[in-house]
Design a protein around this motif. Structure first.
Motif, short mmCIF file in Angstrom:
data_model
loop_
_atom_site.label_atom_id
_atom_site.label_comp_id
_atom_site.label_asym_id
_atom_site.label_seq_id
_atom_site.Cartn_x
_atom_site.Cartn_y
_atom_site.Cartn_z
N TYR A 169 0.82 -1.21 0.00
CA TYR A 169 0.00 0.00 0.00
C TYR A 169 0.86 1.26 0.00
N VAL A 170 1.96 1.22 0.73
CA VAL A 170 2.88 2.36 0.77
C VAL A 170 3.47 2.59 -0.62
N LEU A 171 3.97 1.52 -1.24
CA LEU A 171 4.57 1.64 -2.57
C LEU A 171 3.54 2.05 -3.61
N ARG A 172 2.36 1.47 -3.54
CA ARG A 172 1.31 1.82 -4.51
C ARG A 172 1.00 3.31 -4.42
N GLN A 173 0.91 3.82 -3.20
CA GLN A 173 0.62 5.24 -3.01
C GLN A 173 1.67 6.11 -3.69
N LEU A 174 2.93 5.77 -3.46
CA LEU A 174 4.01 6.58 -4.01
C LEU A 174 4.17 6.40 -5.51
N MET A 175 3.96 5.19 -6.01
CA MET A 175 4.13 4.93 -7.43
C MET A 175 2.99 5.53 -8.26
N THR A 176 1.81 5.64 -7.69
CA THR A 176 0.71 6.23 -8.44
C THR A 176 0.71 7.75 -8.34
N ASP A 177 1.41 8.28 -7.34
CA ASP A 177 1.50 9.74 -7.17
C ASP A 177 2.93 10.17 -7.46
N ARG A 178 3.33 10.05 -8.71
CA ARG A 178 4.72 10.31 -9.08
C ARG A 178 5.13 11.76 -8.89
N GLY A 179 4.16 12.64 -8.69
CA GLY A 179 4.47 14.04 -8.42
C GLY A 179 4.81 14.27 -6.95
N SER A 180 4.64 13.23 -6.15
CA SER A 180 4.91 13.34 -4.72
C SER A 180 6.39 13.66 -4.48
N THR A 181 6.63 14.45 -3.46
CA THR A 181 8.02 14.74 -3.09
C THR A 181 8.71 13.50 -2.54
N ARG A 182 7.94 12.48 -2.18
CA ARG A 182 8.50 11.26 -1.61
C ARG A 182 8.67 10.14 -2.63
N PHE A 183 8.31 10.37 -3.90
CA PHE A 183 8.37 9.32 -4.93
C PHE A 183 9.74 8.65 -4.97
N ARG A 184 10.79 9.44 -4.99
CA ARG A 184 12.15 8.87 -5.09
C ARG A 184 12.52 8.04 -3.86
N ASP A 185 11.88 8.30 -2.72
CA ASP A 185 12.15 7.50 -1.51
C ASP A 185 11.72 6.04 -1.70
N ALA A 186 10.78 5.79 -2.59
CA ALA A 186 10.28 4.44 -2.82
C ALA A 186 11.18 3.62 -3.73
N LEU A 187 12.04 4.26 -4.46
CA LEU A 187 12.83 3.56 -5.48
C LEU A 187 13.79 2.51 -4.93
N PRO A 188 14.49 2.73 -3.81
CA PRO A 188 15.35 1.67 -3.30
C PRO A 188 14.58 0.39 -2.94
N PHE A 189 13.39 0.54 -2.35
CA PHE A 189 12.58 -0.65 -2.04
C PHE A 189 12.12 -1.30 -3.34
N ALA A 190 11.66 -0.49 -4.29
CA ALA A 190 11.21 -1.03 -5.58
C ALA A 190 12.34 -1.79 -6.27
N LYS A 191 13.54 -1.27 -6.17
CA LYS A 191 14.69 -1.94 -6.81
C LYS A 191 14.94 -3.31 -6.17
N LEU A 192 14.82 -3.40 -4.85
CA LEU A 192 14.99 -4.69 -4.18
C LEU A 192 13.95 -5.69 -4.66
N VAL A 193 12.72 -5.25 -4.85
CA VAL A 193 11.66 -6.15 -5.30
C VAL A 193 11.89 -6.58 -6.73
N LEU A 194 12.43 -5.70 -7.56
CA LEU A 194 12.56 -5.98 -8.99
C LEU A 194 13.89 -6.57 -9.40
N VAL A 195 14.87 -6.63 -8.50
CA VAL A 195 16.18 -7.16 -8.87
C VAL A 195 16.09 -8.64 -9.18
#
Length: 109
Positions: free
Chosen positions: A83-109
């Motif tokens: 839910y946290v990642l979905r929120q940030l990934m769907t709101d790419r204009g969020s100032t926190r969007f880039r904070d989600a990328l390290p977690f996303a990278k772990l999931v996608l590696v």
């Protein structure tokens, strides 16, 4: 792509970067992500995801993918992280969007 520039970090570090993110939970409404609670809060905690990755993940997977990546995938599918990642990934204009990328990278590696 966008993840090429994102460093690979540990699961605790990736999750810590998301502390304070506001997100919506389908059963509990609007919440604020709390690192300490998510890390140690019972059976579906991220700490338990690390334990599962070390103790229960298939051996061939552990031989191929890091423990942090395995635990991140389990965390994404079994904790509030989806839910946290979905929120940030769907709101790419969020100032926190880039904070989600390290977690996303772990999931996608």
């Amino acid at each position: 792509g966008i993840l090429d520039e994102v460093p690979v970090v540990s699961l605790p570090e990736a999750v810590r970067r998301l502390h304070g993110v506001k997100f919506s939970h389908p059963n509990r409404g609007d919440l604020v992500f709390d690192f300490k609670s998510a890390w140690k809060d019972g059976e579906d905690s991220l700490e338990q995801c690390i334990w599962w990755a070390i103790e229960k993940a298939p051996e061939d997977v552990r031989a191929t993918v890091s423990i942090d990546c395995i635990a991140a995938i389990r965390g994404f599918t079994g904790t509030v992280m989806c839910y946290v990642l979905r929120q940030l990934m769907t709101d790419r204009g969020s100032t926190r969007f880039r904070d989600a990328l390290p977690f996303a990278k772990l999931v996608l590696v």
